[in-house]
Design a protein around this motif. Structure first.
Motif, short mmCIF file in Angstrom:
data_model
loop_
_atom_site.label_atom_id
_atom_site.label_comp_id
_atom_site.label_asym_id
_atom_site.label_seq_id
_atom_site.Cartn_x
_atom_site.Cartn_y
_atom_site.Cartn_z
N VAL A 226 40.81 37.35 35.30
CA VAL A 226 39.40 37.75 35.28
C VAL A 226 39.33 39.26 35.53
CG1 VAL A 226 37.14 37.57 36.39
CG2 VAL A 226 38.54 35.52 36.08
N THR A 227 38.64 39.98 34.68
CA THR A 227 38.40 41.40 34.86
C THR A 227 36.90 41.63 35.01
OG1 THR A 227 40.36 42.05 33.61
CG2 THR A 227 38.62 43.69 33.84
N ALA A 228 36.53 42.46 35.98
CA ALA A 228 35.10 42.71 36.25
C ALA A 228 34.89 44.18 36.59
CB ALA A 228 34.62 41.83 37.40
N TYR A 229 33.64 44.61 36.40
CA TYR A 229 33.24 45.94 36.86
C TYR A 229 31.91 45.81 37.58
CZ TYR A 229 32.03 50.84 37.18
OH TYR A 229 31.70 52.07 37.67
N ARG A 264 35.97 32.65 27.41
CA ARG A 264 34.89 32.69 28.40
C ARG A 264 34.84 31.39 29.19
NH1 ARG A 264 28.56 34.53 27.51
NH2 ARG A 264 27.73 33.61 29.44
N ASP A 265 34.87 31.51 30.52
CA ASP A 265 34.78 30.35 31.41
C ASP A 265 33.77 30.67 32.50
OD1 ASP A 265 35.22 28.41 33.49
OD2 ASP A 265 37.10 27.88 32.48
N ASP A 266 32.54 30.23 32.31
CA ASP A 266 31.45 30.61 33.20
C ASP A 266 31.64 30.11 34.63
OD1 ASP A 266 30.14 32.05 31.26
OD2 ASP A 266 28.86 30.41 30.64
N ALA A 267 32.25 28.94 34.79
CA ALA A 267 32.45 28.41 36.14
C ALA A 267 33.38 29.31 36.94
CB ALA A 267 33.00 26.99 36.07
N MET A 268 34.46 29.73 36.33
CA MET A 268 35.41 30.63 37.00
C MET A 268 34.79 32.01 37.21
SD MET A 268 39.30 31.59 35.86
CE MET A 268 38.78 32.10 34.21
N LEU A 269 34.11 32.52 36.20
CA LEU A 269 33.48 33.83 36.33
C LEU A 269 32.42 33.83 37.42
CD1 LEU A 269 33.09 34.78 32.54
CD2 LEU A 269 34.74 35.71 34.18
N GLY A 270 31.74 32.71 37.58
CA GLY A 270 30.73 32.61 38.63
C GLY A 270 31.33 32.74 40.02
N GLN A 271 32.50 32.15 40.22
CA GLN A 271 33.16 32.27 41.52
C GLN A 271 33.61 33.71 41.77
OE1 GLN A 271 35.90 29.11 42.73
NE2 GLN A 271 35.24 27.93 40.94
N ALA A 272 34.17 34.35 40.74
CA ALA A 272 34.57 35.75 40.88
C ALA A 272 33.36 36.63 41.20
CB ALA A 272 35.25 36.23 39.60
N ALA A 273 32.24 36.37 40.52
CA ALA A 273 31.03 37.14 40.76
C ALA A 273 30.53 36.96 42.20
CB ALA A 273 29.94 36.75 39.76
#
Length: 417
Positions: A226-229, A264-273
């Motif tokens: 997961v990469t985020a900014y 895209r995996d919204d469940a995983m991205l939601g935890q990272a967010a």
């Protein structure tokens, strides 16, 4: 003076010389047509003979003072320009953050605070934060070597099932420790092996913390990235996830993804967010995650306080990574949040080698489909920067991957292509 108060053209300056640094330089060139200044101890293969890189070589690329001094010299030579400083390894990020007061006189420095860096860079503390936020991590035991020089010191008992995983809690504490058999990550098969590792670390003078974690089953295809900014106002403007197909297996590169499909995996991205929001994070972040085949849950292993070595998978999927930091730090503009959903195959491997290791037929079919659709990217194969020397380097690097996998991760079955 140059730096954030300047009004002229902007100039990226990047610390390091690996494939991730080249990927950043490529992203800057693709988006803005600019050449990046790369400061390192040597012009290593990924950045050598490049038309989009200007080299600044220091005598000792591991000496923080030499690097800081050279950054100041570079800034003074680019007076009047807006300078953006990037780094893409843990210890270089730490060096920049520790010298922020000086460097911010010249550069935009888009990194998190030193206090938060200390917390999240430590794998033991990271696990504690995740537990508090309801984010699943592998069961973790911490081994503290702070008093290992004392005659009566003894390691704490480990009651996990074998095999298990052992790694330094903080890569900064482990960076300069040398001993025979040193690895980034250890897979420990028996209690005797673990005892041997503790002894080697103690003798080598390691005085940080090591974490021992349960081994989450499953091969490389269970891994995710997961990469985020997070911008200067605390808004998450970029989220991108990828399904890892194969990782590197050399002792020094163990765990680095060699091939991924952007998924895209919204469940995983939601935890990272949730992690980024609750900790007050700023800047780029890269999470290592594994899907536990026993229950399908995401196990978060760590967060890197930087964009990551394989960051080009994000740019390849249509969200040029550097746009988010340039518009935030240099232009002062809010970027509409982006969640990447374009499927792309990122790979530094020959296709046949990759497919040899992807044994799940459905996943292999996805890979073949992306290859046929030419939805494939190699970060070093940049059409605007393929001189004969660069072409030869990329070709040799691909051949070398075959040799490395044959030595360190042999595989007898082959799906074919």
């Amino acid at each position: 003076m140059s730096g954030p108060t300047a009004t002229g053209p902007f100039q990226p300056v990047i610390l390091g010389a690996d494939i991730g640094v080249y990927a950043l330089a490529r992203a800057f060139h693709e988006a803005y047509g600019v050449t990046s200044v790369v400061v390192a101890g040597a012009a290593l293969g990924p950045v050598a003979h490049s038309r989009i890189v200007e080299h600044e070589i220091v005598a000792d690329g591991h000496d923080p003072q030499q690097l800081v001094d050279r950054l100041v010299e570079v800034a003074e030579r680019h007076a009047g320009q807006r300078l953006l400083l990037m780094a893409n390894s843990d210890w270089l990020v730490r060096m920049v953050v520790q010298h922020r007061a000086l460097l911010e006189q010249y550069y935009a420095v888009p990194f998190l605070s030193e206090d938060l860096l200390d917390k999240i860079s430590d794998k033991a503390t990271f696990a504690e934060i995740c537990d508090d936020l309801g984010i699943s991590v592998p069961r973790t035991i911490v081994q503290d070597f702070a008093h290992a020089a004392d005659a009566g010191w003894a390691p704490v008992p480990v009651d996990l099932d074998y095999p298990l995983i052992a790694k330094a809690a903080s890569s900064a504490d482990y960076q300069d420790v040398e001993f025979e058999g040193k690895k980034k990550v250890f897979e420990i098969a028996t209690p005797e092996e673990l005892t041997g590792l503790w002894g080697a670390l103690r003798t080598a003078g390691f005085r940080g913390r090591f974490v021992v974690q349960e081994l989450v089953p499953g091969d490389d295809t269970q891994m995710r990235s997961v990469t985020a900014y997070v911008d200067t106002h605390g808004t998450i403007t970029l989220l991108c996830s990828a399904h890892v197909l194969l990782e590197e297996h050399t002792p020094s590169g163990l765990g680095n993804p060699a091939a991924m499909v952007v998924t895209r995996d919204d469940a995983m991205l939601g935890q990272a967010a949730r992690f980024l929001t609750e900790t007050g994070y700023r800047g780029f972040a890269n999470f290592d995650v594994k899907v536990d085949p026993r229950d399908g849950r995401f196990r978060f292993f760590e967060v890197n306080p930087r964009i990551g070595r394989n960051n080009y998978y994000v740019t390849a999927a249509g969200a040029n990574t550097v746009r988010f930091v340039v518009e935030d730090w240099l232009e002062g503009r809010a970027v509409d949040p982006v969640v990447v959903d374009r499927e792309v195959l990122y790979s530094i491997l020959p296709h046949r080698l990759l497919l040899k290791y992807v044994r799940d037929e459905q996943l292999a079919g996805r890979v073949r489909g992306l290859i046929r659709a030419k939805a494939v990217v190699h970060p070093l194969r940049y059409p605007a920067d393929l001189s004969p020397r660069r072409r030869a380097y990329v070709w040799m690097a691909m051949i070398n991957q075959v040799r490395k996998f044959r030595r360190w991760y042999p595989q007898v079955t082959e799906t074919g292509f």
